[in-house]
Write a protein that holds these residues in place. Structure first.
Motif, PDB file in Angstrom:
ATOM      1  N   SER A   1     -67.954  -9.585   5.296  1.00 46.63           N
ATOM      2  CA  SER A   1     -69.306  -9.489   4.623  1.00 46.63           C
ATOM      3  C   SER A   1     -69.037  -9.569   2.950  1.00 46.63           C
ATOM      4  O   SER A   1     -69.748 -10.410   2.420  1.00 46.63           O
ATOM      5  CB  SER A   1     -70.160  -8.411   4.745  1.00 46.63           C
ATOM      6  OG  SER A   1     -69.328  -7.204   4.644  1.00 46.63           O
ATOM      7  N   GLU A   2     -68.039  -8.995   2.406  1.00 47.51           N
ATOM      8  CA  GLU A   2     -67.795  -9.023   1.283  1.00 47.51           C
ATOM      9  C   GLU A   2     -67.323 -10.539   0.763  1.00 47.51           C
ATOM     10  O   GLU A   2     -67.755 -10.813  -0.325  1.00 47.51           O
ATOM     11  CB  GLU A   2     -66.524  -8.060   0.852  1.00 47.51           C
ATOM     12  CG  GLU A   2     -66.951  -6.605   1.022  1.00 47.51           C
ATOM     13  CD  GLU A   2     -65.858  -5.728   0.878  1.00 47.51           C
ATOM     14  OE1 GLU A   2     -64.692  -6.294   0.824  1.00 47.51           O
ATOM     15  OE2 GLU A   2     -65.872  -4.353   0.951  1.00 47.51           O
ATOM     16  N   ALA A   3     -66.735 -11.251   1.700  1.00 49.07           N
ATOM     17  CA  ALA A   3     -66.422 -12.704   1.299  1.00 49.07           C
ATOM     18  C   ALA A   3     -67.492 -13.356   1.210  1.00 49.07           C
ATOM     19  O   ALA A   3     -67.598 -14.197   0.415  1.00 49.07           O
ATOM     20  CB  ALA A   3     -65.224 -13.075   2.296  1.00 49.07           C
ATOM     21  N   GLY A   4     -68.521 -13.179   1.980  1.00 44.07           N
ATOM     22  CA  GLY A   4     -69.631 -13.922   1.901  1.00 44.07           C
ATOM     23  C   GLY A   4     -70.433 -13.657   0.782  1.00 44.07           C
ATOM     24  O   GLY A   4     -71.033 -14.710   0.087  1.00 44.07           O
ATOM     25  N   TYR A   5     -70.627 -12.398   0.397  1.00 44.82           N
ATOM     26  CA  TYR A   5     -71.307 -11.998  -0.875  1.00 44.82           C
ATOM     27  C   TYR A   5     -70.651 -12.664  -2.038  1.00 44.82           C
ATOM     28  O   TYR A   5     -71.159 -12.998  -2.854  1.00 44.82           O
ATOM     29  CB  TYR A   5     -71.612 -10.596  -1.101  1.00 44.82           C
ATOM     30  CG  TYR A   5     -72.368 -10.065   0.097  1.00 44.82           C
ATOM     31  CD1 TYR A   5     -73.503 -10.427   0.258  1.00 44.82           C
ATOM     32  CD2 TYR A   5     -71.931  -8.620   0.469  1.00 44.82           C
ATOM     33  CE1 TYR A   5     -74.335  -9.814   1.227  1.00 44.82           C
ATOM     34  CE2 TYR A   5     -72.659  -8.047   1.475  1.00 44.82           C
ATOM     35  CZ  TYR A   5     -73.722  -8.788   2.022  1.00 44.82           C
ATOM     36  OH  TYR A   5     -74.617  -8.016   2.851  1.00 44.82           O
TER      37      TYR A   5
END
Length: 299
Positions: A170-174
């Motif tokens: 999710s951090e990569a998506g953000y």
């Protein structure tokens, strides 16, 4: 190191011999149990041809078994779709950062998980008419009960699957500018669904079997028509129950096989990522501009 090497140690020679012995012992014990059951049934005359003859008649299948099976599959199919939607919605609700969404969603899930499904169907069928002043269709009473109970269980399964996805995903998506809804839809939910597929399939199998609880409100499903009504005419309740049990086993085995095929297909699709930069000799375009710390590969 492979996952299999971490989670499972292959048995050595002595362990393999012990496993074979235990398998043979268990098989012999199972055969002995089945033979004992056969003898007990034979003593009571349950293998008499007259009791099994109705199942050789076309009218038995067209009047009782097939209509009951169709009603069972119809209720199960609708409840499966609604349960998956219910589970996804309330799993996301329980993971919300807003308390006014998270707390009510958690209360709904915990409430319907705690109420027995039999009572849930009973209360929906007999209680809703008091509120709406109109009769409750028995089909939708069964579907509603199955949806609320199994959807609540699936909500917890989806929530556990979403939490099992590494936070770096999710951090990569953000980091690339995705919003929370896009991260949930494109990154977290697909991985959670694959991770929790065995649990989801297991719960859907339970849902199919739970359609038999519609018997309490006279829904004409397989148990109602194939056992109750059929045995009332022919007096073969044990035989009817055996036939209906075999049909349930076949249906649930087919559902498990389809889910296993879907899981294998999904894993193959997930592993196919196309040519990598190493294979093509090209640097990936990260969208941060051109020529920033990137050197062209030398021939």
């Amino acid at each position: 190191m492979s996952t299999d090497a971490v989670l499972y140690d292959h048995p050595g020679p002595r362990a393999r011999v012990r496993n074979r012995i235990l398998t043979v012992v268990f098989g012999v014990a199972l055969l002995a149990l089945l033979y004992w059951v056969y003898l007990r049934f034979d003593t009571k005359g349950q293998w008499a041809a007259a009791l099994w003859k109705p199942f050789t008649m076309a009218s038995t299948w067209t009047d009782y078994i097939v209509p009951g099976l169709i009603n069972t599959l119809k209720a199960a199919a609708v409840a499966m779709v609604l349960s998956l939607v219910f589970g996804l919605v309330f799993a996301v609700g329980r993971l919300s950062e807003h308390r006014w969404v998270r707390i009510p969603a958690g209360a709904v899930v915990e409430f319907f998980r705690a109420v027995p499904l039999l009572l849930l169907m009973f209360f929906i069928f007999y209680g809703v008419p008091f509120l709406t002043q109109s009769p409750m269709p028995v089909f939708w009473a069964v579907v509603a009960g199955l949806t609320l109970y199994n959807g609540s269980v699936l909500a917890e399964a989806f929530r556990a699957g979403i939490r099992s996805v590494p936070s770096g995903q999710s951090e990569a998506g953000y980091a690339i500018g995705l919003r929370k809804g896009q991260v949930m839809h494109a990154i977290l939910l697909p991985q959670a669904a694959r991770a929790m597929l065995p649990v989801i399939v297991s719960q859907l199998v339970v849902l199919v079997k739970d359609t038999a609880l519609g018997y309490i409100i006279a829904y004409p499903e397989l148990l109602q028509l194939g056992v109750n009504n059929l045995s009332a005419n022919y007096g073969n309740v044990v035989q009817a129950a055996i036939v209906v049990a075999i049909i349930f086993i076949v249906v649930n085995t087919a559902l498990t096989w389809v889910a296993g095929w879907l899981g294998r297909r999904t894993r193959r699709t997930g592993r196919h990522t196309g040519p990598t930069p190493v294979a093509t000799g090209e640097q990936p375009d990260m969208g941060f501009g051109e020529g920033i710390g990137v050197t062209e590969p030398q021939g």
